[in-house]
Design a protein around this motif. Structure first.
Motif, PDB file in Angstrom:
ATOM      1  N   VAL A 104       0.858  -1.188   0.000  1.00  0.00           N
ATOM      2  CA  VAL A 104       0.000   0.000   0.000  1.00  0.00           C
ATOM      3  C   VAL A 104       0.891   1.234   0.000  1.00  0.00           C
ATOM      4  O   VAL A 104       1.830   1.332   0.799  1.00  0.00           O
ATOM      5  CB  VAL A 104      -0.930   0.022   1.231  1.00  0.00           C
ATOM      6  N   SER A 105       0.602   2.181  -0.898  1.00  0.00           N
ATOM      7  CA  SER A 105       1.444   3.370  -0.988  1.00  0.00           C
ATOM      8  C   SER A 105       0.622   4.586  -1.370  1.00  0.00           C
ATOM      9  O   SER A 105      -0.526   4.484  -1.806  1.00  0.00           O
ATOM     10  CB  SER A 105       2.576   3.165  -2.000  1.00  0.00           C
ATOM     11  N   ALA A 106       1.242   5.743  -1.222  1.00  0.00           N
ATOM     12  CA  ALA A 106       0.642   7.012  -1.631  1.00  0.00           C
ATOM     13  C   ALA A 106       1.674   7.788  -2.427  1.00  0.00           C
ATOM     14  O   ALA A 106       2.870   7.679  -2.182  1.00  0.00           O
ATOM     15  CB  ALA A 106       0.215   7.813  -0.406  1.00  0.00           C
ATOM     16  N   GLY A 107       1.218   8.559  -3.381  1.00  0.00           N
ATOM     17  CA  GLY A 107       2.146   9.353  -4.172  1.00  0.00           C
ATOM     18  C   GLY A 107       2.700   8.610  -5.361  1.00  0.00           C
ATOM     19  O   GLY A 107       2.753   9.147  -6.461  1.00  0.00           O
ATOM     20  N   GLN A 108       3.113   7.381  -5.176  1.00  0.00           N
ATOM     21  CA  GLN A 108       3.646   6.581  -6.276  1.00  0.00           C
ATOM     22  C   GLN A 108       3.644   5.124  -5.864  1.00  0.00           C
ATOM     23  O   GLN A 108       4.122   4.775  -4.785  1.00  0.00           O
ATOM     24  CB  GLN A 108       5.068   7.010  -6.637  1.00  0.00           C
ATOM     25  N   ILE A 109       3.101   4.261  -6.721  1.00  0.00           N
ATOM     26  CA  ILE A 109       3.102   2.834  -6.416  1.00  0.00           C
ATOM     27  C   ILE A 109       4.534   2.318  -6.568  1.00  0.00           C
ATOM     28  O   ILE A 109       5.223   2.647  -7.547  1.00  0.00           O
ATOM     29  CB  ILE A 109       2.144   2.053  -7.345  1.00  0.00           C
ATOM     30  N   PRO A 110       5.035   1.556  -5.621  1.00  0.00           N
ATOM     31  CA  PRO A 110       6.405   1.041  -5.730  1.00  0.00           C
ATOM     32  C   PRO A 110       6.576   0.156  -6.959  1.00  0.00           C
ATOM     33  O   PRO A 110       5.641  -0.514  -7.394  1.00  0.00           O
ATOM     34  CB  PRO A 110       6.580   0.233  -4.441  1.00  0.00           C
ATOM     35  N   ASP A 111       7.762   0.177  -7.527  1.00  0.00           N
ATOM     36  CA  ASP A 111       8.058  -0.702  -8.646  1.00  0.00           C
ATOM     37  C   ASP A 111       8.033  -2.150  -8.182  1.00  0.00           C
ATOM     38  O   ASP A 111       8.230  -2.448  -7.013  1.00  0.00           O
ATOM     39  CB  ASP A 111       9.435  -0.375  -9.235  1.00  0.00           C
ATOM     40  N   GLY A 112       7.822  -3.038  -9.131  1.00  0.00           N
ATOM     41  CA  GLY A 112       7.833  -4.455  -8.788  1.00  0.00           C
ATOM     42  C   GLY A 112       6.555  -5.126  -9.240  1.00  0.00           C
ATOM     43  O   GLY A 112       5.688  -4.518  -9.863  1.00  0.00           O
ATOM     44  N   GLN A 113       6.418  -6.380  -8.913  1.00  0.00           N
ATOM     45  CA  GLN A 113       5.276  -7.162  -9.365  1.00  0.00           C
ATOM     46  C   GLN A 113       4.218  -7.386  -8.284  1.00  0.00           C
ATOM     47  O   GLN A 113       3.213  -8.027  -8.528  1.00  0.00           O
ATOM     48  CB  GLN A 113       5.761  -8.517  -9.899  1.00  0.00           C
ATOM     49  N   ARG A 114       4.432  -6.883  -7.081  1.00  0.00           N
ATOM     50  CA  ARG A 114       3.424  -7.064  -6.050  1.00  0.00           C
ATOM     51  C   ARG A 114       2.200  -6.208  -6.316  1.00  0.00           C
ATOM     52  O   ARG A 114       2.303  -5.021  -6.609  1.00  0.00           O
ATOM     53  CB  ARG A 114       4.004  -6.730  -4.665  1.00  0.00           C
ATOM     54  N   ASP A 115       1.035  -6.808  -6.199  1.00  0.00           N
ATOM     55  CA  ASP A 115      -0.205  -6.067  -6.351  1.00  0.00           C
ATOM     56  C   ASP A 115      -0.390  -5.146  -5.148  1.00  0.00           C
ATOM     57  O   ASP A 115       0.226  -5.343  -4.095  1.00  0.00           O
ATOM     58  CB  ASP A 115      -1.384  -7.030  -6.455  1.00  0.00           C
ATOM     59  N   GLY A 116      -1.268  -4.157  -5.298  1.00  0.00           N
ATOM     60  CA  GLY A 116      -1.447  -3.277  -4.161  1.00  0.00           C
ATOM     61  C   GLY A 116      -2.470  -2.188  -4.362  1.00  0.00           C
ATOM     62  O   GLY A 116      -3.181  -2.132  -5.376  1.00  0.00           O
ATOM     63  N   ILE A 117      -2.544  -1.309  -3.377  1.00  0.00           N
ATOM     64  CA  ILE A 117      -3.432  -0.147  -3.392  1.00  0.00           C
ATOM     65  C   ILE A 117      -2.580   1.101  -3.555  1.00  0.00           C
ATOM     66  O   ILE A 117      -1.559   1.261  -2.889  1.00  0.00           O
ATOM     67  CB  ILE A 117      -4.252  -0.051  -2.090  1.00  0.00           C
ATOM     68  N   PHE A 118      -3.025   1.973  -4.419  1.00  0.00           N
ATOM     69  CA  PHE A 118      -2.334   3.233  -4.671  1.00  0.00           C
ATOM     70  C   PHE A 118      -3.290   4.374  -4.334  1.00  0.00           C
ATOM     71  O   PHE A 118      -4.277   4.593  -5.040  1.00  0.00           O
ATOM     72  CB  PHE A 118      -1.914   3.291  -6.135  1.00  0.00           C
ATOM     73  N   PHE A 119      -3.020   5.078  -3.254  1.00  0.00           N
ATOM     74  CA  PHE A 119      -3.803   6.248  -2.896  1.00  0.00           C
ATOM     75  C   PHE A 119      -3.186   7.460  -3.591  1.00  0.00           C
ATOM     76  O   PHE A 119      -2.015   7.767  -3.387  1.00  0.00           O
ATOM     77  CB  PHE A 119      -3.827   6.452  -1.386  1.00  0.00           C
ATOM     78  N   ARG A 120      -4.005   8.144  -4.366  1.00  0.00           N
ATOM     79  CA  ARG A 120      -3.518   9.258  -5.189  1.00  0.00           C
ATOM     80  C   ARG A 120      -4.177  10.558  -4.761  1.00  0.00           C
ATOM     81  O   ARG A 120      -5.357  10.575  -4.409  1.00  0.00           O
ATOM     82  CB  ARG A 120      -3.823   8.976  -6.657  1.00  0.00           C
ATOM     83  N   GLN A 121      -3.433  11.626  -4.813  1.00  0.00           N
ATOM     84  CA  GLN A 121      -3.986  12.933  -4.484  1.00  0.00           C
ATOM     85  C   GLN A 121      -4.811  13.472  -5.642  1.00  0.00           C
ATOM     86  O   GLN A 121      -4.466  13.294  -6.807  1.00  0.00           O
ATOM     87  CB  GLN A 121      -2.863  13.925  -4.151  1.00  0.00           C
ATOM     88  N   LEU A 122      -5.893  14.138  -5.312  1.00  0.00           N
ATOM     89  CA  LEU A 122      -6.737  14.779  -6.318  1.00  0.00           C
ATOM     90  C   LEU A 122      -6.045  16.024  -6.852  1.00  0.00           C
ATOM     91  O   LEU A 122      -5.595  16.881  -6.087  1.00  0.00           O
ATOM     92  CB  LEU A 122      -8.084  15.160  -5.677  1.00  0.00           C
ATOM     93  N   ASP A 123      -5.924  16.134  -8.174  1.00  0.00           N
ATOM     94  CA  ASP A 123      -5.400  17.349  -8.792  1.00  0.00           C
ATOM     95  C   ASP A 123      -6.548  18.329  -9.003  1.00  0.00           C
ATOM     96  O   ASP A 123      -7.647  17.944  -9.417  1.00  0.00           O
ATOM     97  CB  ASP A 123      -4.741  17.034 -10.137  1.00  0.00           C
ATOM     98  N   CYS A 124      -6.291  19.609  -8.736  1.00  0.00           N
ATOM     99  CA  CYS A 124      -7.338  20.624  -8.757  1.00  0.00           C
ATOM    100  C   CYS A 124      -7.003  21.760  -9.723  1.00  0.00           C
ATOM    101  O   CYS A 124      -5.832  21.996 -10.031  1.00  0.00           O
ATOM    102  CB  CYS A 124      -7.539  21.194  -7.353  1.00  0.00           C
ATOM    103  N   PRO A 125      -8.029  22.492 -10.167  1.00  0.00           N
ATOM    104  CA  PRO A 125      -7.787  23.569 -11.138  1.00  0.00           C
ATOM    105  C   PRO A 125      -7.280  24.872 -10.544  1.00  0.00           C
ATOM    106  O   PRO A 125      -6.781  25.728 -11.275  1.00  0.00           O
ATOM    107  CB  PRO A 125      -9.175  23.770 -11.773  1.00  0.00           C
ATOM    108  N   THR A 126      -7.420  25.058  -9.237  1.00  0.00           N
ATOM    109  CA  THR A 126      -6.978  26.314  -8.633  1.00  0.00           C
ATOM    110  C   THR A 126      -6.041  26.038  -7.464  1.00  0.00           C
ATOM    111  O   THR A 126      -6.066  24.959  -6.856  1.00  0.00           O
ATOM    112  CB  THR A 126      -8.170  27.135  -8.105  1.00  0.00           C
ATOM    113  N   GLU A 127      -5.240  27.027  -7.135  1.00  0.00           N
ATOM    114  CA  GLU A 127      -4.277  26.895  -6.047  1.00  0.00           C
ATOM    115  C   GLU A 127      -4.975  26.670  -4.708  1.00  0.00           C
ATOM    116  O   GLU A 127      -4.543  25.849  -3.901  1.00  0.00           O
ATOM    117  CB  GLU A 127      -3.395  28.138  -5.990  1.00  0.00           C
ATOM    118  N   GLU A 128      -6.056  27.401  -4.477  1.00  0.00           N
ATOM    119  CA  GLU A 128      -6.783  27.265  -3.216  1.00  0.00           C
ATOM    120  C   GLU A 128      -7.324  25.859  -3.027  1.00  0.00           C
ATOM    121  O   GLU A 128      -7.170  25.242  -1.958  1.00  0.00           O
ATOM    122  CB  GLU A 128      -7.935  28.280  -3.171  1.00  0.00           C
TER     123      GLU A 128
END
Length: 364
Positions: free
Chosen positions: A215-239
């Motif tokens: 399980v990772s956030a920001g970037q899924i680790p390299d390799g062949q293990r399956d997993g969960i990737f939590f990703r940050q939402l990209d937004c249109p404004t700085e706020e």
């Protein structure tokens, strides 16, 4: 990586930078209307015309890359549509995997899908035994049907879960496969409360199959293990970006999930720095139009069409060389889209070093 593939990657007429990826949109048609995607925006220019990538464009891209020994790290089959909707997805996928195996034009291939159409036929295509690193991102983004429908615009969570579970079970029954399965969850204010339940459900299933998830956030680790990737939402404004960034970071810290790529930075940057997209991430839409990042879904920085002009000519052509010269000096005066980009304040930001820029200039 196989020895044969490694040998193919050693010599290139054109420079390859670590962390590079090419985005190829198989279709701009989608069976969902996710709130964080341009598909949900009324009359968005990217969806004025709808359709699927012509297979001849794929063949021309492969031929051009092989001819000039062009290499990128990753091929991503996805942009603003569902790739499995392409009527010839299986043909295209097999063709690309074989080209990678034979010529080494990429080190790996990824498919990003909402998994609604991840049926038995497509699962067999993906669960092949060719020694090419392959990855499927199954984007789910919810644990409950209500949250799924509010984010995706359709209540399809049950069939998605069944398809993904079937893929994991079928993979666990094979002696070998090159496919890595990643369950992606884009964390936002609208679904952050379900992060713990989602994590618990899928890690429990993986444990029961004898294939524990990473399980990772920001970037899924390299390799062949399956997993969960939590990703940050990209937004249109700085706020919005700062707010959703804090939501994401807090959720990951509470869950105890590390950031393997880098620690998230929530402060504003001191001016725009050289953007890696001009070197690392060519993006091709379903009609063959080439730009340099997925944020440019209106082609404001478009370089041309690879169905008319070879990819190599456009990506290393005069216009892009000029763009790189300006961006290397953090000069975005002629690139208005980039002037309002807040991705550098996101955990999803990919950087480029001055050494990599210099290497590219020398090699070119």
């Amino acid at each position: 990586m196989s020895t044969r593939l490694t040998e193919r990657m050693r010599h290139s007429e054109y420079p390859r930078i670590a962390g590079s990826y090419l985005v190829l949109e198989l279709s701009n048609v989608c069976n969902l209307t996710c709130v964080h995607c341009a598909v949900s925006e009324s009359n968005h220019p990217h969806h004025t015309t709808m359709g699927h990538l012509d297979v001849s464009v794929v063949d021309a891209l492969i031929e051009d890359m092989v001819k000039h020994n062009i290499q990128f790290d990753v091929l991503i089959l996805f942009w603003l549509g569902e790739p499995l909707l392409h009527p010839r997805f299986s043909t295209i996928y097999r063709r690309l995997v074989r080209a990678i195996w034979k010529h080494g034009i990429f080190t790996s291939i990824e498919v990003h899908t909402n998994s609604i159409l991840l049926d038995a036929v497509k699962r067999r295509v993906l669960l092949n035994r060719l020694p090419v690193p392959q990855k499927i991102h199954c984007t789910i983004d919810a644990f409950s049907p209500d949250t799924y429908q509010s984010i995706k615009g359709r209540n399809a969570l049950h069939e998605v879960n069944l398809n993904v579970e079937a893929l994991l079970r079928e993979k666990s029954g094979l002696e070998s496969t090159s496919l890595q399965v990643v369950l992606q969850y884009i964390v936002g204010s609208n679904n952050v409360a379900e992060v713990p339940d989602f994590h618990r459900y899928w890690t429990t299933l993986a444990d029961s199959l004898g294939q524990p998830f990473v399980v990772s956030a920001g970037q899924i680790p390299d390799g062949q293990r399956d997993g969960i990737f939590f990703r940050q939402l990209d937004c249109p404004t700085e706020e919005e970006q700062h707010h959703e960034g804090r939501v994401f970071v807090t959720a990951m810290q509470q869950l105890g999930v590390p950031f393997p790529q880098h620690s998230p930075v929530l402060e504003s940057s001191n001016g725009l720095q050289p953007c890696s997209g001009f070197w690392k991430s060519p993006t091709i839409d379903w009609q063959g139009n080439l730009t340099m990042c997925t944020r440019d879904n209106t082609l404001q920085n478009g370089l041309g069409n690879i169905a008319k002009t070879p990819f190599s000519t456009l990506w290393w052509g005069e216009q892009q060389r000029h763009n790189r010269e300006q961006v290397a000096r953090s000069n975005y005066d002629s690139l208005s889209l980039c002037q309002t980009c807040f991705v550098p304040n996101s955990c999803n930001h990919s950087t480029i070093t001055s050494e990599e820029i210099q290497q590219y200039q020398v090699s070119s």
